[in-house]
Design a protein around this motif. Structure first.
Motif, PDB file in Angstrom:
ATOM      1  N   LEU B 495       0.835  -1.200   0.000  1.00 23.96           N
ATOM      2  CA  LEU B 495       0.000   0.000   0.000  1.00 23.96           C
ATOM      3  C   LEU B 495       0.869   1.250   0.000  1.00 23.96           C
ATOM      4  N   ALA B 496       1.977   1.182   0.736  1.00 24.00           N
ATOM      5  CA  ALA B 496       2.831   2.350   0.845  1.00 24.00           C
ATOM      6  C   ALA B 496       3.907   2.370  -0.235  1.00 24.00           C
ATOM      7  N   ASP B 497       3.869   1.388  -1.144  1.00 25.96           N
ATOM      8  CA  ASP B 497       4.842   1.300  -2.220  1.00 25.96           C
ATOM      9  C   ASP B 497       6.267   1.273  -1.692  1.00 25.96           C
ATOM     10  N   LEU B 498       6.523   0.385  -0.732  1.00 26.69           N
ATOM     11  CA  LEU B 498       7.863   0.260  -0.167  1.00 26.69           C
ATOM     12  C   LEU B 498       8.508  -1.013  -0.697  1.00 26.69           C
ATOM     13  N   GLY B 499       8.648  -1.089  -2.007  1.00 28.23           N
ATOM     14  CA  GLY B 499       9.206  -2.285  -2.620  1.00 28.23           C
ATOM     15  C   GLY B 499      10.571  -2.656  -2.062  1.00 28.23           C
ATOM     16  N   GLU B 500      11.335  -1.662  -1.646  1.00 28.06           N
ATOM     17  CA  GLU B 500      12.688  -1.940  -1.156  1.00 28.06           C
ATOM     18  C   GLU B 500      12.678  -2.773   0.112  1.00 28.06           C
ATOM     19  N   ALA B 501      11.614  -2.610   0.927  1.00 29.60           N
ATOM     20  CA  ALA B 501      11.581  -3.336   2.187  1.00 29.60           C
ATOM     21  C   ALA B 501      11.045  -4.743   2.001  1.00 29.60           C
ATOM     22  N   LEU B 502      10.417  -5.009   0.845  1.00 32.41           N
ATOM     23  CA  LEU B 502       9.737  -6.294   0.676  1.00 32.41           C
ATOM     24  C   LEU B 502      10.640  -7.520   0.847  1.00 32.41           C
ATOM     25  N   PRO B 503      11.856  -7.523   0.264  1.00 30.65           N
ATOM     26  CA  PRO B 503      12.667  -8.742   0.419  1.00 30.65           C
ATOM     27  C   PRO B 503      12.843  -9.151   1.887  1.00 30.65           C
ATOM     28  N   GLU B 504      13.143  -8.184   2.761  1.00 30.83           N
ATOM     29  CA  GLU B 504      13.337  -8.506   4.172  1.00 30.83           C
ATOM     30  C   GLU B 504      12.040  -9.008   4.796  1.00 30.83           C
ATOM     31  N   VAL B 505      10.939  -8.286   4.480  1.00 30.37           N
ATOM     32  CA  VAL B 505       9.658  -8.667   5.075  1.00 30.37           C
ATOM     33  C   VAL B 505       9.285 -10.075   4.634  1.00 30.37           C
ATOM     34  N   LEU B 506       9.498 -10.359   3.338  1.00 27.50           N
ATOM     35  CA  LEU B 506       9.125 -11.685   2.838  1.00 27.50           C
ATOM     36  C   LEU B 506      10.010 -12.761   3.440  1.00 27.50           C
ATOM     37  N   ALA B 507      11.287 -12.449   3.613  1.00 30.05           N
ATOM     38  CA  ALA B 507      12.176 -13.431   4.239  1.00 30.05           C
ATOM     39  C   ALA B 507      11.673 -13.753   5.642  1.00 30.05           C
ATOM     40  N   ALA B 508      11.218 -12.709   6.356  1.00 28.36           N
ATOM     41  CA  ALA B 508      10.691 -12.940   7.700  1.00 28.36           C
ATOM     42  C   ALA B 508       9.419 -13.774   7.635  1.00 28.36           C
ATOM     43  N   VAL B 509       8.567 -13.497   6.623  1.00 27.39           N
ATOM     44  CA  VAL B 509       7.340 -14.296   6.476  1.00 27.39           C
ATOM     45  C   VAL B 509       7.707 -15.754   6.265  1.00 27.39           C
TER      46      VAL B 509
END
Lengths: 368, 757
Positions: B495-509
């Motif tokens: 929603l916030a268009d923070l594509g840069e943070a996605l890899p870390e967040v997905l790794a945590a998921v």
């Protein structure tokens, strides 16, 4: 008590630590000018050197007895030096007994004052028993009393060892409380007591992940400093241990000469390590850990039974199908939750490895 | 030990040049030992000016350090407006020698000057500081002496040197270290290297300070630099080094900092791992070991773990014995940690980690006074507000955003990013944001004064809204408690268009999903993730990895579902039915053939052997997915509703099978006849018993559906057989007129015309 010694020292199947390393201990003691705690044969520094290896002042080479973290050994020695009892915890095969034997040999020159904890260990093994013939003939007296190894250690100011403390029934464990806190052993039948001589201490070993153990009461636990011994640090080290033990066991149970497939052993150890540590070997993905211990000892038994299968019913070569059954049994201890863990591991990790496809199929066949 | 008790009679012998009126205090950044020594030495020397290693642009900011509302840890933030990647932090804790020097100077009312290379040049030179071997020279010396913790070595060796001759001895050691071949000396002398330039500037400031007429100058700088400041060679060489350096427009301000982030300091090379321990060493009044272990016991007690005074006594004894065994004068962090692990924690790694987190790192947030100059984050927000035409107003105001317009999309991103940063300027109305497939969003914007403070606090994450939100999302990913939170975070990142943070967040998921023991948690978390994967492209983000992670989660759900379906009570069955529905539609939405197939295979295997409500539901899902034919479904229904089945079980099955939509009964006469036959065959008591379930089922249908079912049922006779003479469907169909409608529908769906015909 007299010891039944063999005529020829070399004929003894397994000499005690203090017999085998007599020269090293003597060399260390001769050059040891550091302060020694009361009743100790060596100073804490020399004990540490004896365990971790090094060179004595006169050039005698000291072989390393324990390969692992220096800090752990230092904490263990410092614990004994502060007059606190030492509890060595760890899964099977982490050298708990080995370390306790060598600590006792180095500190008090005698590693034989040992009580083996089993479900049948009675209080007499920790306190004292009676020589009933004498008790009936002469009435209660000091001579009719049969001291336990712990009692003899108290009298001599030595280290007593209690192996597999958690296997003893809880009431027998708790007999140690008075000994550890008051450092005395009352003998109410004679209206007397035995006060421990300086230098007395207890090293206990216990297995914290096994089934069928009696947890320590918190009253007893408080009286110990705990050192947790870790499992083998690297996969290579563990493969090496498994390979050597499997070869020894194979000889002793008279298996036909089967080449222990190095590839299969590597695979078994990898599966065990990944499930135990909860992360794949390449560190890229996490996996759930099952409820079982998955110790090195179990890996050894999986490979040994696989070898037996291969030798008697297979083509003499250790194949994935020979270990699949054993490995499933070792992992799935709890039929419900562990099965989920194992399924997930098979589907998300094993399946993805191309060179493991035969192993994957074998495990799927077993799982049904 | 007489740390920090420099009496008036104590002589100071700091490093002095014969005609340089300056005392050089080489320190270890963030070293409590250094901080005490510096404080004592300054009190003895009574300088009339203090020079500190730090960016000179911050000179006018130093008076703020005396503000009562300024609470370390804080950091000087230097950045270049408009270039978020060019930013540097100079953090200070209460135990930083530089901080103590600043505070001393402010209390004694003498001027403070920063003497390092200006931030304008440092930021222009770019990047992190080059790694030189002497990045932390005290660590080097400590390692040479066989210590692994530099603070230990400092305490054992440096602090026990009588008087403050410490600084002399240290300078000697550093000189030798610098002269050693390959140990930074060459690099240091090499023209243009960062250290050489910085030291040239330090000398330049020192010369100017001497020229200004100060007579007792104190210089507090990293121990590494002391030898370079002992002599002042002719200024020409330094000027040559400093000439023509690249320069940017840099601004500086104070921002709050945390102990957790002291370890990733970007201003100084000296990151520290145990700020809590250092704070304790600096601020406790003697008996550090006893007090520390008592605090550790208190931490354990707060968690309900019994830790008595006897435990503390034994840990202190063990720590002492360990220190003696290792030949150290006093137990340090290593010894107290090992003693705490062995005695207080009884060998437990979990409890040791608790102490590590709460005491050794000791999360603590600093504060800066309101008078602090505006942080770059505020400035960045102002720029964006102007560009996007969103004014901060105290009056609530509604905005209706159409996400297909670039300006509205950017507004939406900004508001979502601010929420991520804990600055809830806008509140989404009517929770429409859950549905990220839509093009509309409604927000209510209210600017409250406390948002300014929240913004200052958020500025530790970065100097622009985007950069800060990315950093915040990454940190939230590592600290999230549950899988549900993590997948929600994934959605918020989109929603916030923070594509840069996605890899870390997905790794945590992925990691959490792998460890999640409760399959229902996985099932609850999946839909948000799939929505994010599916609708991410609506919002112009590229969720390439999302699909893979979702597919992996489906594999795990398939493995765990059989166990999750056993021993459920009625409420749990209902909840499970809803979860299965949600996962089912998620697998459909994901459009990933393999995992959809895997899911349906699992359902097919489970359908015959699970509780009736779920069995009915699974049969329906399989029927809708085309996995079983209507005839199969009829056979199963007849089995489930047969007379031998308990009435409540049959009603449950019917509820599961029919829930949601009654159209099935309208169109499939055979199924309706079966249901009708079952109902007609119930005894009066049994009918009353199943009535609630029936009402639940049929009550959920729309009125037209109910009416249609009723009309159909009126023609049945209750025997469970289809009425003999139903009019064959499609008799009165006008193929030409129907084709027109079909074509229109096909073009709406975007199908090629050939399919329609």
């Amino acid at each position: 008590m007299t010891t039944v010694t063999a005529e020829h020292p070399g004929a003894v199947l397994r000499p005690h630590a203090e017999q085998e390393h007599r020269c090293e201990l003597a060399a260390l003691a001769a050059a040891d000018d550091r302060p020694r705690p009361p009743g100790w044969r060596l100073s804490p520094w020399a004990v540490t050197t004896y365990l971790l290896g090094g060179t004595a002042a006169d050039g005698t080479l000291i072989t390393p007895k324990y390969v692992g973290s220096r800090r752990l050994v230092e904490v263990a020695v410092a614990t004994l030096a502060t007059d606190r009892a030492l509890l060595l915890l760890g899964v099977p095969g982490t050298a708990k007994t080995w370390l306790s034997e060598h600590l006792a040999a180095a500190v008090s020159g005698d590693s034989t004052l040992m009580v083996q904890g089993t479900a049948g260990t009675a209080e007499e093994a920790v306190r004292y028993g009676w020589n009933y013939a004498r008790l009936i003939a002469e009435g209660p007296s000091r001579d009719a009393l049969v001291p336990s190894p712990v009692m003899r250690a108290m009298a001599g100011g030595q280290i007593a060892r209690v192996e597999e403390l958690t296997r003893m029934p809880s009431d027998v464990q708790d007999a140690l409380i008075t000994i550890l806190s008051e450092k005395t052993l009352p003998v109410p039948e004679l209206g007397t007591e035995l006060q421990a001589v300086r230098g007395f201490n207890v090293i206990a070993t216990a297995n914290d992940r096994d089934r069928g153990v009696n947890d320590l009461s918190s009253a007893l636990r408080r009286r110990f400093n705990t050192v947790v011994l870790p499992v083998a640090a690297s996969a290579e080290q563990e493969v090496d241990i498994v390979t050597r033990r499997v070869a020894q066991l194979g000889r002793s149970i008279g298996l036909p000469d089967t080449p222990p497939g190095a590839e299969e052993i590597m695979r078994v150890v990898t599966v065990f390590r990944e499930l135990r540590q909860g992360v794949t070997g390449d560190g890229r993905a996490k996996v759930k850990s099952p409820s079982g211990t998955l110790s090195t000892a179990e890996a050894i038994s999986v490979v040994t039974s696989g070898l037996a299968l291969a030798a008697h019913f297979g083509d003499g070569v250790l194949r994935p199908a020979d270990v699949a059954g054993g490995i499933t049994g070792a992992v799935v201890q709890d039929p419900v939750s562990d099965r989920v863990v194992w399924q997930e591991y098979l589907e998300t990790v094993v399946r993805e490895r191309d060179e493991w496809s035969d192993f994957y199929r074998a495990c799927r066949d077993v799982a049904g | 030990m007489n740390r920090g008790s420099a009496g008036p009679g104590r002589t100071t012998r700091p490093v002095r040049h014969k005609d340089l009126p300056a005392a050089l205090y080489g320190i270890r950044h963030h070293g409590p030992g250094s901080a005490r020594s510096v404080r004592a030495a300054l009190a003895a020397q009574r300088p009339d000016v203090v020079l500190i290693e730090g960016p000179p642009e911050a000179d006018e900011l130093t008076p703020l350090a005396a503000d009562p509302q300024m609470r370390p840890p804080v950091a000087l933030l230097g950045c270049v407006p408009g270039e978020p990647e060019k930013a540097a932090f100079w953090p200070f804790a209460v135990f930083s020698p530089e901080w103590q020097a600043i505070r001393y100077a402010l209390d004694a009312d003498v001027p403070v000057r920063f003497c390092d290379l200006p931030a304008a040049h440092q930021l222009a030179l770019g990047g992190r500081k080059e790694q030189r071997p002497g990045a932390d020279p005290v660590s080097e010396l400590a390692a040479a002496a066989g210590y692994d913790d530099p603070e230990r070595w400092w305490e054992d060796v440096v602090e026990h040197v009588p008087g403050t001759a410490v600084f002399d001895a240290l300078a000697e050691a550093i000189s030798i270290l610098r002269a050693a071949p390959g140990a930074g000396a060459d690099a240091g002398e090499e023209a243009g290297s960062r250290d050489a330039v910085r030291e040239a500037h330090m000398r330049k400031v020192l010369r100017r300070t001497v020229r200004d007429g100060f007579e007792r100058i104190a210089v507090v700088c990293g121990a590494w630099h002391v030898p370079a400041l002992r002599d002042l060679p002719p200024a020409a060489a330094d000027d040559r080094l400093l000439r023509g350096l690249p320069k940017v427009k840099a601004t500086l301000t104070w921002v709050p900092w945390t102990y957790g982030r002291l370890s990733c300091a970007s201003g100084y090379g000296a990151g520290i791992r145990s700020p809590g321990w250092y704070d304790h060493l600096f601020s406790c009044a003697g008996q550090p070991v006893e007090r520390w272990l008592a605090r550790a016991a208190a931490v354990l007690r707060d968690e309900g773990i019994p830790a008595s005074s006897a435990h503390v006594i034994e840990s202190v004894r063990l720590a002492g014995a360990l220190a003696a065994l290792r030949g150290r004068p006093l137990a340090g962090l290593e010894e107290v940690t090992e003693a705490a692990r062995s005695v207080l924690c009884e060998g437990s790694d979990l409890l040791t980690a608790l102490i590590q987190r709460q005491l050794v790192v000791g999360e603590r947030l600093g504060a800066v006074p309101p008078a602090t100059p505006m942080v770059p984050l505020q400035r960045d927000l102002q720029d964006q507000q102007r560009r996007l035409k969103l004014r901060p107003e105290a009056e609530p105001r509604d905005y209706d955003l159409d996400l297909r317009k670039p300006n509205d999309l950017a507004r939406s991103h900004l508001l979502h990013r601010l929420i991520m940063l804990g600055v809830p300027w806008g509140a989404p109305r009517r929770s429409q944001t859950r549905n990220i497939g839509t093009f509309r969003e409604t927000w209510q914007l209210t600017w409250r004064p406390e948002l300014d403070l929240a913004l200052i606090e958020a500025s530790m994450w970065g100097s622009t809204v985007t950069a800060a939100a990315v950093a915040r999302a990454r940190s939230a990913a590592s600290g999230a408690a549950g899988l549900g939170q993590l997948t929600a975070l994934t959605e918020r990142c989109l929603l916030a268009d923070l594509g840069e943070a996605l890899p870390e967040v997905l790794a945590a998921v992925r990691d959490r999903a792998a460890l999640e023991g409760d399959v229902t948690h996985l099932m609850a978390a999946l839909p948000a993730l799939v929505r994010a994967a599916r609708y991410g492209d609506v919002r112009g983000t590229d969720p390439a990895r999302l699909g893979e992670v979702a597919a992996e989660m489906i594999t795990r759900i398939c493995a765990g579902l059989p166990v999750a379906l056993t021993s459920l009570d009625e409420t749990a069955e209902q909840a499970m039915r809803e979860r299965i529905d949600a996962v089912h539609s998620a697998t459909g939405l994901l459009a990933h053939g393999a995992s959809r197939g895997r899911w349906l295979d699992t359902l097919g295997r489970l359908a015959p052997r699970c509780p009736p409500l779920i069995a009915g539901r699974l049969t329906r899902l399989l029927l809708d997915a085309g996995r079983i034919t209507a005839d199969d479904a009829g056979i199963r229904m007849s089995l489930a509703l047969s007379a031998a089945a308990p009435a409540h079980a049959a009603a449950g099955w019917a509820e599961g099978f029919l829930a949601g939509s009654g159209l099935l009964l309208v169109h499939d006469g055979a199924l309706l006849a079966l249901a009708d036959g079952w109902l007609a065959g119930l005894s009066a008591d049994a009918f009353t018993a199943v009535l609630p379930a029936l009402r639940r089922t049929f009550g959920g249908f729309t009125p037209p559906e109910r009416r249609a079912i009723g009309q159909q049922a009126a023609r049945l006779d209750g025997t469970g057989r289809r009425p003999a003479a139903t009019a064959p469907a499609g008799d009165d169909l006008d193929a030409d007129r129907a084709a027109l409608a079909v074509r229109a529908v096909a073009s709406i769906l975007g199908w090629p015309a050939a399919v329609a015909s």
